[in-house]
Design a protein around this motif. Sequence first.
Motif, PDB file in Angstrom:
ATOM      1  N   GLU A   1       0.818  -1.209   0.000  1.00 19.31           N
ATOM      2  CA  GLU A   1       0.000   0.000   0.000  1.00 19.31           C
ATOM      3  C   GLU A   1       0.853   1.261   0.000  1.00 19.31           C
ATOM      4  O   GLU A   1       0.520   2.260  -0.638  1.00 19.31           O
ATOM      5  N   LEU A   2       1.991   1.229   0.704  1.00 17.83           N
ATOM      6  CA  LEU A   2       2.862   2.400   0.711  1.00 17.83           C
ATOM      7  C   LEU A   2       3.527   2.577  -0.641  1.00 17.83           C
ATOM      8  O   LEU A   2       3.674   3.702  -1.134  1.00 17.83           O
ATOM      9  N   ALA A   3       3.954   1.497  -1.266  1.00 21.45           N
ATOM     10  CA  ALA A   3       4.600   1.592  -2.581  1.00 21.45           C
ATOM     11  C   ALA A   3       3.678   2.253  -3.592  1.00 21.45           C
ATOM     12  O   ALA A   3       4.100   3.115  -4.379  1.00 21.45           O
ATOM     13  N   TRP A   4       2.404   1.860  -3.587  1.00 22.33           N
ATOM     14  CA  TRP A   4       1.450   2.444  -4.527  1.00 22.33           C
ATOM     15  C   TRP A   4       1.167   3.903  -4.191  1.00 22.33           C
ATOM     16  O   TRP A   4       1.049   4.746  -5.096  1.00 22.33           O
ATOM     17  N   VAL A   5       1.025   4.238  -2.905  1.00 23.10           N
ATOM     18  CA  VAL A   5       0.780   5.618  -2.509  1.00 23.10           C
ATOM     19  C   VAL A   5       1.931   6.513  -2.954  1.00 23.10           C
ATOM     20  O   VAL A   5       1.729   7.607  -3.511  1.00 23.10           O
ATOM     21  N   VAL A   6       3.160   6.065  -2.725  1.00 22.40           N
ATOM     22  CA  VAL A   6       4.334   6.854  -3.076  1.00 22.40           C
ATOM     23  C   VAL A   6       4.403   7.082  -4.589  1.00 22.40           C
ATOM     24  O   VAL A   6       4.647   8.206  -5.055  1.00 22.40           O
ATOM     25  N   ALA A   7       4.191   6.039  -5.369  1.00 21.45           N
ATOM     26  CA  ALA A   7       4.248   6.174  -6.831  1.00 21.45           C
ATOM     27  C   ALA A   7       3.163   7.117  -7.332  1.00 21.45           C
ATOM     28  O   ALA A   7       3.400   7.952  -8.215  1.00 21.45           O
ATOM     29  N   ASP A   8       1.958   6.987  -6.779  1.00 19.63           N
ATOM     30  CA  ASP A   8       0.852   7.831  -7.224  1.00 19.63           C
ATOM     31  C   ASP A   8       1.067   9.285  -6.829  1.00 19.63           C
ATOM     32  O   ASP A   8       0.777  10.204  -7.612  1.00 19.63           O
ATOM     33  N   ARG A   9       1.583   9.531  -5.620  1.00 17.61           N
ATOM     34  CA  ARG A   9       1.824  10.917  -5.204  1.00 17.61           C
ATOM     35  C   ARG A   9       2.901  11.568  -6.064  1.00 17.61           C
ATOM     36  O   ARG A   9       2.809  12.761  -6.376  1.00 17.61           O
ATOM     37  N   ALA A  10       3.918  10.803  -6.436  1.00 19.28           N
ATOM     38  CA  ALA A  10       4.962  11.367  -7.296  1.00 19.28           C
ATOM     39  C   ALA A  10       4.374  11.805  -8.634  1.00 19.28           C
ATOM     40  O   ALA A  10       4.649  12.914  -9.127  1.00 19.28           O
ATOM     41  N   LEU A  11       3.554  10.953  -9.230  1.00 16.82           N
ATOM     42  CA  LEU A  11       2.969  11.275 -10.524  1.00 16.82           C
ATOM     43  C   LEU A  11       1.969  12.426 -10.410  1.00 16.82           C
ATOM     44  O   LEU A  11       1.944  13.333 -11.260  1.00 16.82           O
ATOM     45  N   THR A  12       1.157  12.435  -9.362  1.00 18.44           N
ATOM     46  CA  THR A  12       0.173  13.498  -9.172  1.00 18.44           C
ATOM     47  C   THR A  12       0.849  14.852  -8.974  1.00 18.44           C
ATOM     48  O   THR A  12       0.446  15.862  -9.568  1.00 18.44           O
ATOM     49  N   ALA A  13       1.884  14.892  -8.148  1.00 14.80           N
ATOM     50  CA  ALA A  13       2.593  16.150  -7.905  1.00 14.80           C
ATOM     51  C   ALA A  13       3.240  16.663  -9.187  1.00 14.80           C
ATOM     52  O   ALA A  13       3.204  17.869  -9.478  1.00 14.80           O
ATOM     53  N   ALA A  14       3.824  15.770  -9.974  1.00 18.76           N
ATOM     54  CA  ALA A  14       4.456  16.181 -11.233  1.00 18.76           C
ATOM     55  C   ALA A  14       3.418  16.733 -12.206  1.00 18.76           C
ATOM     56  O   ALA A  14       3.666  17.729 -12.899  1.00 18.76           O
ATOM     57  N   GLN A  15       2.240  16.104 -12.261  1.00 15.48           N
ATOM     58  CA  GLN A  15       1.181  16.591 -13.145  1.00 15.48           C
ATOM     59  C   GLN A  15       0.662  17.949 -12.684  1.00 15.48           C
ATOM     60  O   GLN A  15       0.398  18.835 -13.499  1.00 15.48           O
ATOM     61  N   GLN A  16       0.544  18.147 -11.370  1.00 14.65           N
ATOM     62  CA  GLN A  16       0.093  19.442 -10.853  1.00 14.65           C
ATOM     63  C   GLN A  16       1.129  20.534 -11.128  1.00 14.65           C
ATOM     64  O   GLN A  16       0.768  21.700 -11.329  1.00 14.65           O
ATOM     65  N   ALA A  17       2.398  20.146 -11.164  1.00 23.88           N
ATOM     66  CA  ALA A  17       3.447  21.109 -11.493  1.00 23.88           C
ATOM     67  C   ALA A  17       3.466  21.444 -12.976  1.00 23.88           C
ATOM     68  O   ALA A  17       4.090  22.423 -13.386  1.00 23.88           O
ATOM     69  N   ASP A  18       2.786  20.635 -13.782  1.00 25.59           N
ATOM     70  CA  ASP A  18       2.740  20.813 -15.242  1.00 25.59           C
ATOM     71  C   ASP A  18       4.156  20.860 -15.814  1.00 25.59           C
ATOM     72  O   ASP A  18       4.488  21.702 -16.651  1.00 25.59           O
ATOM     73  N   ALA A  19       4.988  19.933 -15.339  1.00 21.01           N
ATOM     74  CA  ALA A  19       6.391  19.870 -15.752  1.00 21.01           C
ATOM     75  C   ALA A  19       6.611  18.575 -16.521  1.00 21.01           C
ATOM     76  O   ALA A  19       6.645  17.494 -15.912  1.00 21.01           O
ATOM     77  N   PRO A  20       6.754  18.629 -17.853  1.00 22.69           N
ATOM     78  CA  PRO A  20       6.841  17.401 -18.648  1.00 22.69           C
ATOM     79  C   PRO A  20       7.951  16.454 -18.206  1.00 22.69           C
ATOM     80  O   PRO A  20       7.736  15.238 -18.141  1.00 22.69           O
ATOM     81  N   ALA A  21       9.131  16.972 -17.905  1.00 17.57           N
ATOM     82  CA  ALA A  21      10.226  16.087 -17.506  1.00 17.57           C
ATOM     83  C   ALA A  21       9.943  15.428 -16.164  1.00 17.57           C
ATOM     84  O   ALA A  21      10.265  14.244 -15.957  1.00 17.57           O
ATOM     85  N   ALA A  22       9.321  16.169 -15.241  1.00 16.13           N
ATOM     86  CA  ALA A  22       8.968  15.586 -13.945  1.00 16.13           C
ATOM     87  C   ALA A  22       7.889  14.534 -14.102  1.00 16.13           C
ATOM     88  O   ALA A  22       7.917  13.487 -13.437  1.00 16.13           O
TER      89      ALA A  22
END
Length: 411
Positions: free
Chosen positions: A184-205
């Motif tokens: 459950e932690l592995a999935w939460v961490v991966a999803d938060r990384a992707l969500t934060a990068a999308q909110q930053a609107d940063a293609p490389a991130a």
Amino acid sequence: MDFPDDLSTGERIRVLRESRGMSRPVLAGMCGRGPDWLEKIESGERELRSDSLLLALAAALQISDLSVITGGTPEVAQPVPLGRLNHPSMPAIWAAVMNRRLAPPAAEPVDIATLQGRIDQTWRLWHTSGHNRTEVGALLPELITQAEAAARTLDGPQRRASLAALADVYRLTGQATAYVAPAELAWVVADRALTAAQQADAPAAIAAAAWNMGNILRETAYPEEALRVTTEAADLLRPHLDGAPDDWRGVYGALQLHAAVTCARDGREGDAWRYWDKGDQVAKSLPASYVHPSTVFGRANVDFHAVSVATDLRSSGKALSLADDIDPDAMPSIERRARLWVEVARGHLQRDDRTAALHVMNLAHSISQETVAFTPSARGVAADLWRTAPRALRGEAGRLAEAVGVTAAAG
């Protein structure tokens, strides 16, 4: 159970499954696969090449000794981890990730440039320390807390920068807790990384976070989804590459290598080498000394991945020939150097050369004890050597197995 010596691995799995009253869909589902896949394994139509899937089947069948499924020397046990590996850094990391407060933190303002600098330093530590999980794991709780605070308190351009930093922290957390974090932690961490990068609107991130998500998907037996995520991220990044910073192309190349290994593990030889070729072309377009700071994409990593692809395709001769031409010291990441030798050991095992496999596994362990101890493929090799090493090498193989933590009482 006592099995006839001539039973194949697939036949043993079928007998064990039926003896427990389990249907194919149930057992396959516990391993994240479909019943057709398991039917092919049991019938011998498909060879079970994946160490992680073999261990998942054994755990689902509640078999504590893998040799019950694989056969081999009965007096030497090959233990099956029936839970996650443990690491002392996990409780504090768990608390930082899972106890995130709903109310904004009352804390001193975070200087985002200073925070990003600390994150960059911690990534370097991950790649340069022989005890990277322990040393990075000790730093992550505070980094997570500060990055979360920055993302929730800063505004405007600084908020975008803070979200990119938060994605970076969670990607690093995913790396440092791989194979030891609860699912459950592995999935939460991966999803938060992707969500934060999308909110930053940063293609490389976004692309880097997708690379991290692909790792989670692949290691939890979702290869099709892993390939989809990484190729979609590459497609998203490609239009921005002309005139982009080198690190953008570095992430793009890392996505190609990720896709290559994903295809190789699924036996798709043509696709695997096609993606590897794309990564190779990216490396040729970058300065010869270039290394991406987190994925370590560069010339050396492309060459290392060629060995991994050949090994996963069970082309051991090609893998070992490629390894002969590699200068390991060209790779600045200690973790990746250790994993290269694990891949070489796998190649030697495919050729039944256990003496050579044991030699290079000892070399991998001397480079990074924690990489070998916490990587399933390395643990699988160490356990295999302990179970099947020639009598003259049994003591040395036992010492390696004990150091890695895969020994169990014989009986």
